[in-house]
Design a protein around this motif. Structure first.
Motif, PDB file in Angstrom:
ATOM      1  N   LYS A 199       0.863  -1.107   0.089  1.00 53.76           N
ATOM      2  CA  LYS A 199      -0.086   0.110   0.091  1.00 53.76           C
ATOM      3  C   LYS A 199       1.029   1.118   0.057  1.00 53.76           C
ATOM      4  O   LYS A 199       0.654   2.217  -0.701  1.00 53.76           O
ATOM      5  N   THR A 209     -10.269   7.892   0.882  1.00 52.99           N
ATOM      6  CA  THR A 209     -10.172   7.405   2.090  1.00 52.99           C
ATOM      7  C   THR A 209      -9.800   5.910   2.272  1.00 52.99           C
ATOM      8  O   THR A 209      -9.729   4.955   1.449  1.00 52.99           O
ATOM      9  N   SER A 252      -6.856   3.039   4.550  1.00 51.03           N
ATOM     10  CA  SER A 252      -5.648   2.898   5.014  1.00 51.03           C
ATOM     11  C   SER A 252      -4.361   3.274   3.956  1.00 51.03           C
ATOM     12  O   SER A 252      -3.248   3.578   4.109  1.00 51.03           O
ATOM     13  N   THR A 253      -4.895   2.763   2.546  1.00 51.79           N
ATOM     14  CA  THR A 253      -4.037   3.274   1.481  1.00 51.79           C
ATOM     15  C   THR A 253      -3.509   4.505   1.307  1.00 51.79           C
ATOM     16  O   THR A 253      -2.410   5.249   1.072  1.00 51.79           O
ATOM     17  N   ASP A 313      -7.344   7.401  -4.613  1.00 54.34           N
ATOM     18  CA  ASP A 313      -8.129   6.616  -3.923  1.00 54.34           C
ATOM     19  C   ASP A 313      -7.828   5.221  -3.843  1.00 54.34           C
ATOM     20  O   ASP A 313      -7.375   4.768  -4.911  1.00 54.34           O
ATOM     21  N   GLY A 314      -8.108   4.450  -2.848  1.00 56.72           N
ATOM     22  CA  GLY A 314      -7.879   3.203  -2.829  1.00 56.72           C
ATOM     23  C   GLY A 314      -9.116   2.219  -3.313  1.00 56.72           C
ATOM     24  O   GLY A 314     -10.132   2.887  -3.762  1.00 56.72           O
ATOM     25  N   ALA A 315      -9.135   0.977  -3.062  1.00 58.47           N
ATOM     26  CA  ALA A 315     -10.458  -0.024  -3.539  1.00 58.47           C
ATOM     27  C   ALA A 315     -10.569  -1.207  -2.634  1.00 58.47           C
ATOM     28  O   ALA A 315      -9.555  -1.453  -2.012  1.00 58.47           O
ATOM     29  N   ASP A 316     -11.743  -1.628  -2.722  1.00 60.93           N
ATOM     30  CA  ASP A 316     -11.688  -3.073  -2.034  1.00 60.93           C
ATOM     31  C   ASP A 316     -11.586  -4.034  -2.896  1.00 60.93           C
ATOM     32  O   ASP A 316     -11.225  -5.306  -2.526  1.00 60.93           O
ATOM     33  N   LYS A 356     -15.950  -0.316  -3.940  1.00 62.73           N
ATOM     34  CA  LYS A 356     -15.380   0.567  -2.993  1.00 62.73           C
ATOM     35  C   LYS A 356     -16.305   0.896  -1.924  1.00 62.73           C
ATOM     36  O   LYS A 356     -17.615   0.597  -2.190  1.00 62.73           O
ATOM     37  N   GLY A 357     -16.103   1.436  -0.576  1.00 55.95           N
ATOM     38  CA  GLY A 357     -17.193   1.822   0.260  1.00 55.95           C
ATOM     39  C   GLY A 357     -16.952   0.803   1.614  1.00 55.95           C
ATOM     40  O   GLY A 357     -17.507   1.092   2.578  1.00 55.95           O
ATOM     41  N   GLY A 358     -15.647   0.144   1.726  1.00 58.16           N
ATOM     42  CA  GLY A 358     -15.520  -0.713   3.027  1.00 58.16           C
ATOM     43  C   GLY A 358     -15.559   0.422   3.996  1.00 58.16           C
ATOM     44  O   GLY A 358     -15.505   0.119   5.214  1.00 58.16           O
ATOM     45  N   GLY A 359     -14.986   1.555   3.709  1.00 57.33           N
ATOM     46  CA  GLY A 359     -14.783   2.608   4.675  1.00 57.33           C
ATOM     47  C   GLY A 359     -16.051   3.531   4.738  1.00 57.33           C
ATOM     48  O   GLY A 359     -15.815   4.435   5.651  1.00 57.33           O
ATOM     49  N   ALA A 360     -17.054   2.993   4.072  1.00 60.03           N
ATOM     50  CA  ALA A 360     -18.472   3.953   4.339  1.00 60.03           C
ATOM     51  C   ALA A 360     -18.258   5.368   3.512  1.00 60.03           C
ATOM     52  O   ALA A 360     -19.144   6.289   3.673  1.00 60.03           O
ATOM     53  N   ALA A 361     -17.306   5.608   2.812  1.00 61.44           N
ATOM     54  CA  ALA A 361     -17.045   6.867   2.322  1.00 61.44           C
ATOM     55  C   ALA A 361     -17.551   6.940   0.447  1.00 61.44           C
ATOM     56  O   ALA A 361     -17.077   7.947   0.063  1.00 61.44           O
ATOM     57  N   GLU A 364     -16.832   9.878  -2.462  1.00 65.26           N
ATOM     58  CA  GLU A 364     -15.771   9.321  -3.295  1.00 65.26           C
ATOM     59  C   GLU A 364     -16.169   9.262  -4.844  1.00 65.26           C
ATOM     60  O   GLU A 364     -15.402   9.506  -5.561  1.00 65.26           O
ATOM     61  N   LYS A 415      -6.400  -7.209  -3.554  1.00 68.15           N
ATOM     62  CA  LYS A 415      -7.586  -6.530  -4.096  1.00 68.15           C
ATOM     63  C   LYS A 415      -7.940  -7.045  -5.764  1.00 68.15           C
ATOM     64  O   LYS A 415      -9.078  -6.855  -5.861  1.00 68.15           O
TER      65      LYS A 415
HETATM   66  C1  5RP Z   1     -13.408   3.845   1.444  1.00 66.99           C
HETATM   67  C2  5RP Z   1     -12.982   2.987   0.555  1.00 66.99           C
HETATM   68  C3  5RP Z   1     -11.505   2.728   0.576  1.00 66.99           C
HETATM   69  O1  5RP Z   1     -10.932   3.081  -0.449  1.00 66.99           O
HETATM   70  C4  5RP Z   1     -11.453   0.982   0.467  1.00 66.99           C
HETATM   71  O2  5RP Z   1     -12.268   0.324   1.507  1.00 66.99           O
HETATM   72  C5  5RP Z   1     -10.006   0.483   0.537  1.00 66.99           C
HETATM   73  O3  5RP Z   1      -9.581   0.825   2.018  1.00 66.99           O
HETATM   74  P1  5RP Z   1      -8.109   0.371   2.378  1.00 66.99           P
HETATM   75  O4  5RP Z   1      -6.964   1.131   1.431  1.00 66.99           O
HETATM   76  O5  5RP Z   1      -7.983   0.768   3.760  1.00 66.99           O
HETATM   77  O6  5RP Z   1      -7.857  -1.195   2.066  1.00 66.99           O
HETATM   78  O7  5RP Z   1     -13.515   2.516  -0.509  1.00 66.99           O
HETATM   79  O8  5RP Z   1     -14.828   4.125   1.475  1.00 66.99           O
END
Ligand code: 5RP
Length: 218
Positions: free
Chosen positions: A7, A28, A30-31, A81-84, A94-99, A103, A121
């Motif tokens: 990351k 949003t 951790s990445t 941005d990151g992704a799930d 996306k949206g694991g962080g609810a944003a 986004e 991922k």
């Molecule tokens: C937040 C997201 C993040 O980008 C996604 O959950 C990846 O998060 P991480 O970088 O922590 O693995 O979509 O809504």
């Protein structure tokens, strides 16, 4: 290499896309947190950022990076941005962080969307990771019933309220054959704010570890 190391490498590579004087769209997670830390090192070269969440805003501001309202700055050149999950066509969950809603707005407002992920991922077909759907609270059961009719298994992410004051349903067990079609269908259910499928507007480039991954063309 650990997932965190991947990351961080991806975030460092994404910094190469930042140009002097830019207002950078910032996602949003951790990445992205690694990306924001890197952005802090070059904060005197950029004008500031547009943030996709309260969490990222706090981190940006803690580094002294100005955060602007999207309405005040107009279209952006760059969004990171990151992704799930990410398929070979750069379509994302996306949206694991609810944003997801903010986004998606910033992705749509940006000329270039660089997605930074670790190798875990990558998937051939989206849907192993549950698809987040942001809903207006009063529509939660209505939307859940509509999704069940579409063969999805929605689970309410209890105790989570989005930055927009809404709730999240996570839809499990979907094998997604047509991500663009499903995204459109979900977004049409009354009460859905947006869904976490980023297929109609996927990423322009995906960075895994320190390298840009080639996109597969349909
Ligand atoms: C937040 C997201 C993040 O980008 C996604 O959950 C990846 O998060 P991480 O970088 O922590 O693995 O979509 O809504």
């Amino acid at each position: 290499m650990s997932r965190d190391e991947q990351k961080k490498l991806a975030a460092e590579k994404a910094l190469e896309y930042v140009e002097d004087g830019m207002v950078v769209g910032v996602g949003t997670g951790s990445t992205v947190a690694f990306f924001i830390d890197g952005l802090a090192r070059m904060k005197n070269r950029i004008e500031g950022a547009v943030s996709s969440s309260e969490q990222s805003t706090r981190q940006l501001e803690s580094h002294g990076i100005p955060v602007f309202d999207l309405n005040a700055v107009g279209p952006l050149k760059l969004y990171v941005d990151g992704a799930d999950e990410c398929d070979p066509y750069n379509r994302l969950i996306k949206g694991g962080g609810a944003a997801l809603t903010r986004e998606k707005i910033i992705a749509q407002a940006s000329d270039r969307f660089i997605c930074i992920i670790d190798a875990a991922k990558q998937v051939e077909h989206l849907g192993e990771f549950p698809v987040p759907v942001e809903v207006i609270p009063m529509a939660r059961s209505l939307v859940a019933r509509a999704i069940a009719k579409m063969d999805g298994h929605p689970i309410w992410r209890e105790n989570v309220v989005t930055d927009n004051g809404n709730w999240i349903l996570d839809v499990h067990h979907w094998r997604i054959a047509d991500p663009v079609g499903l995204e459109a269908k979900l977004n049409q259910i009354p009460g859905v704010v947006t869904c976490g499928l980023f297929a109609a507007r996927g990423a322009d480039e995906v960075i895994i570890g320190g390298k840009v991954r080639p996109i597969r063309r349909p």
